[in-house]
Design a protein around this motif. Structure first.
Motif, short mmCIF file in Angstrom:
data_model
loop_
_atom_site.label_atom_id
_atom_site.label_comp_id
_atom_site.label_asym_id
_atom_site.label_seq_id
_atom_site.Cartn_x
_atom_site.Cartn_y
_atom_site.Cartn_z
N CYS A 245 0.80 -1.23 0.00
CA CYS A 245 0.00 0.00 0.00
C CYS A 245 0.83 1.28 0.00
O CYS A 245 0.30 2.36 -0.19
CB CYS A 245 -0.96 0.01 1.19
SG CYS A 245 -0.10 0.22 2.76
N GLY A 246 2.13 1.15 0.27
CA GLY A 246 2.99 2.34 0.23
C GLY A 246 3.00 3.15 1.51
O GLY A 246 3.68 4.17 1.59
N GLU A 247 2.22 2.73 2.53
CA GLU A 247 2.23 3.47 3.80
C GLU A 247 3.52 3.16 4.55
O GLU A 247 4.15 2.13 4.32
CB GLU A 247 1.04 3.02 4.66
CG GLU A 247 -0.29 3.49 4.16
CD GLU A 247 -0.79 4.74 4.86
OE1 GLU A 247 -0.22 5.12 5.90
OE2 GLU A 247 -1.76 5.34 4.36
N PRO A 248 3.93 4.04 5.47
CA PRO A 248 5.16 3.79 6.21
C PRO A 248 5.06 2.54 7.09
O PRO A 248 3.99 2.25 7.64
CB PRO A 248 5.31 5.03 7.10
CG PRO A 248 4.38 6.02 6.56
CD PRO A 248 3.29 5.29 5.85
N THR A 249 6.13 1.81 7.16
CA THR A 249 6.22 0.68 8.09
C THR A 249 7.65 0.59 8.58
O THR A 249 8.49 1.36 8.13
CB THR A 249 5.76 -0.63 7.41
OG1 THR A 249 5.71 -1.67 8.37
CG2 THR A 249 6.71 -1.05 6.29
N LYS A 254 8.35 -6.05 5.09
CA LYS A 254 7.99 -5.83 3.69
C LYS A 254 6.58 -5.23 3.62
O LYS A 254 6.30 -4.38 2.81
CB LYS A 254 7.99 -7.17 2.93
CG LYS A 254 9.40 -7.64 2.57
CD LYS A 254 9.37 -9.02 1.98
CE LYS A 254 8.90 -8.97 0.55
NZ LYS A 254 9.02 -10.28 -0.12
N LEU A 255 5.70 -5.76 4.49
CA LEU A 255 4.32 -5.28 4.51
C LEU A 255 4.03 -4.57 5.82
O LEU A 255 4.57 -4.95 6.86
CB LEU A 255 3.34 -6.45 4.38
CG LEU A 255 3.38 -7.28 3.11
CD1 LEU A 255 2.23 -8.28 3.10
CD2 LEU A 255 3.29 -6.40 1.88
N CYS A 256 3.17 -3.57 5.78
CA CYS A 256 2.76 -2.92 7.02
C CYS A 256 1.79 -3.86 7.76
O CYS A 256 1.29 -4.83 7.19
CB CYS A 256 2.10 -1.58 6.74
SG CYS A 256 0.51 -1.74 5.92
N LYS A 257 1.52 -3.56 8.99
CA LYS A 257 0.67 -4.42 9.81
C LYS A 257 -0.76 -4.51 9.26
O LYS A 257 -1.39 -5.57 9.29
CB LYS A 257 0.66 -3.84 11.24
CG LYS A 257 0.42 -4.84 12.33
CD LYS A 257 1.56 -5.82 12.49
CE LYS A 257 1.11 -6.95 13.40
NZ LYS A 257 1.88 -8.16 13.21
N VAL A 258 -1.28 -3.38 8.74
CA VAL A 258 -2.65 -3.40 8.19
C VAL A 258 -2.73 -4.40 7.04
O VAL A 258 -3.64 -5.23 6.98
CB VAL A 258 -3.06 -1.98 7.71
CG1 VAL A 258 -4.36 -2.04 6.94
CG2 VAL A 258 -3.19 -1.04 8.89
N CYS A 259 -1.76 -4.33 6.11
CA CYS A 259 -1.80 -5.25 4.97
C CYS A 259 -1.62 -6.69 5.42
O CYS A 259 -2.25 -7.60 4.87
CB CYS A 259 -0.74 -4.86 3.94
SG CYS A 259 -1.22 -3.37 3.03
N GLU A 260 -0.79 -6.90 6.44
CA GLU A 260 -0.63 -8.26 6.97
C GLU A 260 -1.96 -8.80 7.48
O GLU A 260 -2.35 -9.93 7.21
CB GLU A 260 0.38 -8.27 8.10
CG GLU A 260 1.79 -8.53 7.64
CD GLU A 260 2.74 -8.70 8.82
OE1 GLU A 260 3.92 -8.48 8.59
OE2 GLU A 260 2.29 -9.00 9.96
N TYR A 261 -2.66 -7.97 8.25
CA TYR A 261 -3.97 -8.40 8.80
C TYR A 261 -4.95 -8.71 7.66
O TYR A 261 -5.64 -9.72 7.67
CB TYR A 261 -4.57 -7.30 9.68
CG TYR A 261 -3.97 -7.18 11.06
CD1 TYR A 261 -3.64 -8.30 11.82
CD2 TYR A 261 -3.75 -5.94 11.63
CE1 TYR A 261 -3.11 -8.19 13.09
CE2 TYR A 261 -3.22 -5.80 12.91
CZ TYR A 261 -2.89 -6.93 13.63
OH TYR A 261 -2.38 -6.80 14.88
#
Ligand code: SF4
Length: 276
Positions: A245-249, A254-261
């Motif tokens: 998604c391009g949001e900071p992590t 590799k993936l932010c927590k939201v995308c992981e969920y």
């Protein structure tokens, strides 16, 4: 607010208005300020997590308070739901035991993202949150106990966020905010979130209450500590961009927590995860 340069001329500020006493007081204070600062634009967003209390939605009562204070100060109020933004209610994520995370962990990262999304859609350049001194000190201590420096810096005001967060009530205690709400005649939410019992935050709240009784100024000291760390974060190097998604992590992911969920939720629901 003036000393910390929280507001500037021409700002459009999104108020995270849950309808709880802190966000109601925040809306009241910013609403009064906007009457004097004509070039300050306010909008508000309520996030509906999708939490059922049996008979109704947990957010329902608070939404009534949110609507009331928003109308009083002519602040347009928008409602965003986890279902709309993330494909499922918080209840459904918890039911599927996504990453076995606690409800509050999932809820926290989704709320953060929901407000970023709301700010983008509404053209806001800042997000105002009603966190008080007790909330903030608890968060600092919880991050210390988890040894999670990155999370601490992520939740600190004004670090790497795409939309800057401001927390005008950060140095006011919960008691002071409650007194203000009472004196202005605002109602208090009576429904408790069913996931809020026996959480780590609950325990930390008790510990800090006890500590403050023995060592006065403990909460302020924790916030000062966080402020100093924030300066380190501003030097950069601790963050990366989520590949989906391009949001900071954090730089180790590799993936932010939201995308992981969301990826795991889709997998558990029998849907194909999105390709990375
Ligand atoms: Fe979300 Fe936890 Fe707050 Fe309930 S108590 S609204 S689950 S963060």
């Amino acid at each position: 607010m003036k000393n910390e340069n929280m507001l500037s001329s021409g700002d459009t500020v999104l108020i995270g208005l849950s309808g709880g006493k802190d966000s109601v007081v925040l809306t009241d204070i910013l609403g009064r300020l906007a009457r004097k600062m004509r070039d300050l634009n306010l909008v508000a967003a309520t996030v509906d997590e999708g939490i059922s209390t049996g008979e109704s939605s947990y957010r329902e009562e608070a939404l009534g308070y949110a609507r009331e204070v928003a109308a009083k100060f002519n602040v347009p109020l928008h409602v965003y739901s986890y279902r709309e933004l993330f494909g499922g209610t918080l209840d459904s994520y918890v039911r599927l035991r996504v990453q076995n995370g606690s409800a509050c962990s999932v809820c926290g990262v989704f709320r953060r993202r929901a407000l970023n999304e709301a700010a983008r859609r509404l053209g806001a350049n800042k997000i105002a949150l009603g966190h008080n001194k007790d909330d903030e000190a608890q968060t600092v201590l919880m991050n210390v106990l988890r040894g999670d420096l990155e999370r601490m810096l992520r939740t600190a005001e004004g670090t790497h966020e795409l939309v800057r967060r401001i927390k005008p009530l950060r140095r006011l205690s919960e008691r002071e905010v409650a007194i203000y709400a009472y004196l202005r005649g605002y109602g208090f939410q009576s429904v408790e979130c069913p996931y809020s019992r026996d959480t780590v935050r609950d325990k930390v709240r008790e510990v800090l209450f006890e500590l403050e009784g023995h060592v006065s100024g403990s909460r302020d000291a924790l916030l000062n500590f966080e402020d100093k760390l924030r300066d380190v974060a501003r030097a950069g190097g601790l963050y990366a961009k989520c590949e989906l998604c391009g949001e900071p992590t954090s730089s180790s992911r590799k993936l932010c927590k939201v995308c992981e969920y969301i990826q795991e939720f889709r997998r558990l629901s029998g849907l194909n995860p999105e390709p990375v």
